[in-house]
Design an enzyme around this catalytic site. Structure first.
Site, PDB file in Angstrom:
ATOM      1  N   ASP A  61      -4.000   0.231  -2.263  1.00  0.00           N
ATOM      2  CA  ASP A  61      -3.690   0.545  -3.904  1.00  0.00           C
ATOM      3  C   ASP A  61      -3.108   1.784  -3.923  1.00  0.00           C
ATOM      4  OD1 ASP A  61      -5.498  -0.496  -6.700  1.00  0.00           O
ATOM      5  OD2 ASP A  61      -4.366   1.531  -6.539  1.00  0.00           O
ATOM      6  N   ASN A  69     -11.245  -7.721 -11.642  1.00  0.00           N
ATOM      7  CA  ASN A  69     -11.254  -7.236 -13.047  1.00  0.00           C
ATOM      8  C   ASN A  69     -10.642  -8.506 -13.720  1.00  0.00           C
ATOM      9  OD1 ASN A  69     -12.496  -4.967 -12.855  1.00  0.00           O
ATOM     10  ND2 ASN A  69     -10.771  -3.852 -12.359  1.00  0.00           N
ATOM     11  N   GLN A  82      -8.464  -5.301 -16.376  1.00  0.00           N
ATOM     12  CA  GLN A  82      -7.188  -5.948 -15.706  1.00  0.00           C
ATOM     13  C   GLN A  82      -6.049  -5.451 -16.188  1.00  0.00           C
ATOM     14  OE1 GLN A  82      -7.153 -10.162 -15.622  1.00  0.00           O
ATOM     15  NE2 GLN A  82      -5.844 -10.218 -13.893  1.00  0.00           N
ATOM     16  N   VAL A  96      -2.942  -5.835 -14.038  1.00  0.00           N
ATOM     17  CA  VAL A  96      -1.890  -6.842 -13.440  1.00  0.00           C
ATOM     18  C   VAL A  96      -2.479  -8.127 -13.391  1.00  0.00           C
ATOM     19  CG1 VAL A  96      -0.558  -7.291 -11.158  1.00  0.00           C
ATOM     20  CG2 VAL A  96      -1.270  -4.836 -11.818  1.00  0.00           C
ATOM     21  N   HIS A 148      -6.294 -10.682  -7.917  1.00  0.00           N
ATOM     22  CA  HIS A 148      -6.407  -9.808  -6.952  1.00  0.00           C
ATOM     23  C   HIS A 148      -7.994  -9.284  -6.798  1.00  0.00           C
ATOM     24  CE1 HIS A 148      -5.560  -7.286 -10.617  1.00  0.00           C
ATOM     25  NE2 HIS A 148      -6.198  -6.474 -10.028  1.00  0.00           N
ATOM     26  N   HIS A 196     -10.005  -6.104  -5.425  1.00  0.00           N
ATOM     27  CA  HIS A 196     -10.294  -4.801  -4.821  1.00  0.00           C
ATOM     28  C   HIS A 196     -11.178  -4.734  -3.565  1.00  0.00           C
ATOM     29  CE1 HIS A 196      -8.158  -2.823  -8.485  1.00  0.00           C
ATOM     30  NE2 HIS A 196      -8.783  -3.953  -9.075  1.00  0.00           N
TER      31      HIS A 196
HETATM   32  P1  AMP Z   1      -6.644  -3.993 -12.162  1.00  0.00           P
HETATM   33  O1  AMP Z   1      -6.653  -2.692 -12.954  1.00  0.00           O
HETATM   34  O2  AMP Z   1      -7.763  -4.546 -11.749  1.00  0.00           O
HETATM   35  O3  AMP Z   1      -5.670  -5.006 -12.779  1.00  0.00           O
HETATM   36  O4  AMP Z   1      -6.041  -3.579 -10.852  1.00  0.00           O
HETATM   37  C1  AMP Z   1      -4.460  -3.220 -10.527  1.00  0.00           C
HETATM   38  C2  AMP Z   1      -4.511  -2.250  -9.373  1.00  0.00           C
HETATM   39  O5  AMP Z   1      -3.180  -2.281  -8.817  1.00  0.00           O
HETATM   40  C3  AMP Z   1      -4.641  -0.804  -9.809  1.00  0.00           C
HETATM   41  O6  AMP Z   1      -6.062  -0.265  -8.969  1.00  0.00           O
HETATM   42  C4  AMP Z   1      -3.678   0.006  -9.544  1.00  0.00           C
HETATM   43  O7  AMP Z   1      -3.528   1.270  -8.858  1.00  0.00           O
HETATM   44  C5  AMP Z   1      -2.625  -0.950  -8.565  1.00  0.00           C
HETATM   45  N1  AMP Z   1      -1.436  -0.977  -8.415  1.00  0.00           N
HETATM   46  C6  AMP Z   1      -0.449  -1.026  -9.378  1.00  0.00           C
HETATM   47  N2  AMP Z   1       0.881  -1.001  -8.993  1.00  0.00           N
HETATM   48  C7  AMP Z   1       0.594  -1.170  -7.616  1.00  0.00           C
HETATM   49  C8  AMP Z   1       1.655  -1.007  -6.737  1.00  0.00           C
HETATM   50  N3  AMP Z   1       3.012  -0.920  -6.815  1.00  0.00           N
HETATM   51  N4  AMP Z   1       1.163  -0.988  -5.346  1.00  0.00           N
HETATM   52  C9  AMP Z   1      -0.203  -0.835  -4.872  1.00  0.00           C
HETATM   53  N5  AMP Z   1      -1.156  -1.082  -6.011  1.00  0.00           N
HETATM   54  C10 AMP Z   1      -0.622  -1.019  -7.237  1.00  0.00           C
END
Ligand code: AMP
Length: 113
Positions: free
Chosen positions: A31, A87, A94, A96, A100, A102
């Protein structure tokens, strides 16, 4: 066609990432903004926006990902345990919209909530 998510672009090698695992089904990378000493994201290569869009046919993929997560956790030295969360939806944080998990650990004992 809708735009690719950041994670799809990482899977397609259009964006860099610190990849720690990859096979035909899934990919794992660090992350970018870690919330724990070890914070890995485990993503399926199949495009699914979130956990609420999973179907029965995704069962084998999910089982595989949990097994991979255990291997990654062991490789990352998380011998005392790890947390694996997803999430689902904006209200849950959430950001992205490509499913996924974590994988978090390595710090002091993690309280729940
Ligand atoms: P979520 O909030 O559960 O959708 O998690 C998205 C996660 O993606 C967050 O913890 C961000 O820090 C992580 N994230 C966003 N962009 C990148 C990236 N380019 N490379 C690695 N992690 C990322």
């Amino acid at each position: 066609m809708s735009e690719k998510t950041i994670f799809k672009r990482i899977i397609d090698r259009e964006l860099p990432a610190d990849i720690v695992y990859e096979d035909e089904t899934c990919m794992a990378f660090k992350d970018i903004n870690p919330a724990a000493p070890v914070h890995i994201l485990l993503v399926p290569k199949k495009e699914i926006t979130g956990a609420d869009k999973l179907t029965e046919e995704d069962g084998p993929m999910l089982a595989h990902m949990f097994i991979v997560a255990a291997k990654i956790a062991a490789e990352q030295g998380l011998k005392d345990g790890y947390r694996m969360i997803t999430n689902c939806g904006k209200a849950a944080g959430q950001t992205v919209f490509h499913l996924h998990f974590h994988i978090l650990g390595g710090g002091k004992r993690m309280p729940w909530a």
